[in-house]
Design an enzyme around this catalytic site. Sequence first.
Site, PDB file in Angstrom:
ATOM      1  N   ARG A   1     -11.952  15.111   8.605  1.00  0.00           N
ATOM      2  CA  ARG A   1     -12.802  15.525   7.476  1.00  0.00           C
ATOM      3  C   ARG A   1     -14.214  15.819   7.969  1.00  0.00           C
ATOM      4  O   ARG A   1     -14.727  15.128   8.842  1.00  0.00           O
ATOM      5  CB  ARG A   1     -12.876  14.411   6.417  1.00  0.00           C
ATOM      6  CG  ARG A   1     -11.556  14.105   5.765  1.00  0.00           C
ATOM      7  CD  ARG A   1     -11.758  13.134   4.591  1.00  0.00           C
ATOM      8  NE  ARG A   1     -10.494  12.538   4.216  1.00  0.00           N
ATOM      9  CZ  ARG A   1     -10.276  11.229   4.150  1.00  0.00           C
ATOM     10  NH1 ARG A   1     -11.247  10.373   4.399  1.00  0.00           N
ATOM     11  NH2 ARG A   1      -9.106  10.772   3.797  1.00  0.00           N
TER      12      ARG A   1
ATOM     13  N   ARG B   1      -2.738  -2.203  -3.226  1.00  0.00           N
ATOM     14  CA  ARG B   1      -3.949  -1.422  -3.003  1.00  0.00           C
ATOM     15  C   ARG B   1      -3.863  -0.220  -3.940  1.00  0.00           C
ATOM     16  O   ARG B   1      -2.907   0.554  -3.879  1.00  0.00           O
ATOM     17  CB  ARG B   1      -4.012  -0.941  -1.564  1.00  0.00           C
ATOM     18  CG  ARG B   1      -5.160   0.004  -1.360  1.00  0.00           C
ATOM     19  CD  ARG B   1      -5.175   0.545   0.039  1.00  0.00           C
ATOM     20  NE  ARG B   1      -6.361   1.341   0.231  1.00  0.00           N
ATOM     21  CZ  ARG B   1      -6.349   2.588   0.704  1.00  0.00           C
ATOM     22  NH1 ARG B   1      -5.209   3.165   1.028  1.00  0.00           N
ATOM     23  NH2 ARG B   1      -7.466   3.247   0.861  1.00  0.00           N
TER      24      ARG B   1
ATOM     25  N   ASN C   1       0.878  -1.166   0.000  1.00  0.00           N
ATOM     26  CA  ASN C   1       0.000   0.000   0.000  1.00  0.00           C
ATOM     27  C   ASN C   1       0.921   1.223   0.000  1.00  0.00           C
ATOM     28  O   ASN C   1       1.475   1.585   1.038  1.00  0.00           O
ATOM     29  CB  ASN C   1      -0.891  -0.036   1.240  1.00  0.00           C
ATOM     30  CG  ASN C   1      -1.834   1.146   1.317  1.00  0.00           C
ATOM     31  OD1 ASN C   1      -1.770   2.072   0.503  1.00  0.00           O
ATOM     32  ND2 ASN C   1      -2.712   1.127   2.305  1.00  0.00           N
TER      33      ASN C   1
ATOM     34  N   HIS D   1     -12.951   2.726   0.541  1.00  0.00           N
ATOM     35  CA  HIS D   1     -12.993   1.689   1.586  1.00  0.00           C
ATOM     36  C   HIS D   1     -13.645   0.415   1.052  1.00  0.00           C
ATOM     37  O   HIS D   1     -14.118  -0.415   1.835  1.00  0.00           O
ATOM     38  CB  HIS D   1     -13.838   2.125   2.804  1.00  0.00           C
ATOM     39  CG  HIS D   1     -13.143   3.090   3.720  1.00  0.00           C
ATOM     40  ND1 HIS D   1     -13.837   3.935   4.536  1.00  0.00           N
ATOM     41  CD2 HIS D   1     -11.830   3.333   3.950  1.00  0.00           C
ATOM     42  CE1 HIS D   1     -12.979   4.663   5.237  1.00  0.00           C
ATOM     43  NE2 HIS D   1     -11.751   4.314   4.890  1.00  0.00           N
TER      44      HIS D   1
ATOM     45  N   GLU E   1      -7.989  -5.869   5.041  1.00  0.00           N
ATOM     46  CA  GLU E   1      -7.909  -5.592   3.605  1.00  0.00           C
ATOM     47  C   GLU E   1      -6.778  -6.382   2.952  1.00  0.00           C
ATOM     48  O   GLU E   1      -6.883  -6.809   1.811  1.00  0.00           O
ATOM     49  CB  GLU E   1      -7.679  -4.098   3.382  1.00  0.00           C
ATOM     50  CG  GLU E   1      -8.861  -3.258   3.823  1.00  0.00           C
ATOM     51  CD  GLU E   1      -8.545  -1.779   3.858  1.00  0.00           C
ATOM     52  OE1 GLU E   1      -8.517  -1.178   2.791  1.00  0.00           O
ATOM     53  OE2 GLU E   1      -8.335  -1.237   4.953  1.00  0.00           O
TER      54      GLU E   1
END
Length: 414
Positions: free
Chosen positions: A250, A99, A7, A189, A395
């Site tokens: 956020r 990823r 990743n 996601h 993941e």
Amino acid sequence: MNVLVLNAGSSSLKFQVIATDLEKIRNDADVRLCRGYVERIGGEAIITTEAPGTPRRKVTAPVRNISAALDHVLRWLASDQSGVPEIRTLGDIHAVGHRVVHGGELFRESALITAEVLQGIEDCIDLAPLHNPNNIKGIQAVREAFGQGMPQVAVFDTAFHTSIPDHAYLYATPYHLYARHRIRRYGFHGTSNRYVAYRYRTLRGLTREQTNVITLHLGNGCSATAVREGKSVDTSMGMTPLEGLVMGTRSGDVDPAILSLIATKEGLSPTEVEALLNTQCGLLGISGVTNDMRVLLQELRAHDDRRIRLAVEIFCYRARKYIGAYLAAMGGADAVIFTGGIGENAPEIRARICDGLQWAGLTLDAERNAQTRGTATQIGTPDSRLQAWVIPTDEEILIARDTVRCIEGEPHPA
Ligand code: ADP
């Protein structure tokens, strides 16, 4: 097959090596051989590595880019110090899974990386200018280190959401903005949401078509996804990961009209306003203290601070609203699944989100909820019509499995 999962971010490279193959996937018997990450790439980097049975190792070294970071990782992997007996030389790594953040409308599932696929990932750069270029650098770094012959697979964060119907992914903006600039909701996601939906159905012995759940990935980034008959039919993140739930830094949903108001009042450019919404809002913005939920909860236990309390309340309220919206969008669901750092580890937050969902048939088992941290557990009372589960996300396992499946030509991954 030993799969190196990568990743690659702007200043970090996370990795794991997972031993898996079609039989191990069928038997749910994949083995994680090691993991680690390189942080602060571009300067004096911190390289953390760990393997089962060996102490975590942390070293610092100047690392100028992703390629150099990968070199460090590979040297460690092939050394005696790694504590990974399965990998003696680089030849013991058989494939690499990446990823990749944005696959746009091009990639509906994971793909073996060819020149055409790489071009496709490049074509999605304007949709994810901060992410896809780093993912591409990761792919190129592997080519430099192993040569063209190493099979590489791209696993897209957006792919799971390509099943969302047009009435859910289109904004009510002029249609030509979608046609010309691909402005629509994509969602992110996806790998995490897909993993927990898969894990839920294997734990319950259900088929994909029998899987009707709302997944809540609550970490630094947060998103909710409506999964009907095993497919994503709506998700809270949008064109970018800024839309939807309240997150660490956020804002999630805001009235778009306040953007120019903020710009005028605060003397900021559009780009600066966007940066503010991404980095200065959410839990951090409301509390004025931190984006770290663990710290906020500790502070609240120690003393009642109005802004910290508000930050936590607004976070939970927004998540509950999305559950309600998705119950309506899906015509009901069987379970709400909590995952991510907060979803897996913060019983207070799960309780606050679910409090007030009794009308929908969800009552938490207070004790099970309080005791559950990081293990897959049903936390709703046995008679709850709408169940609640905690399912730790993974993941990397899904990336490793997709890598094997793409290489073996196995159709439609689970
Ligand atoms: P990312 O989205 O970056 O992968 P994580 O999934 O690791 O992030 O989630 C990070 C968030 O999880 C942080 O807000 C952190 O405070 C929170 N978290 C981790 N452990 C706990 C805990 N025990 N209680 C409350 N929050 C926690």
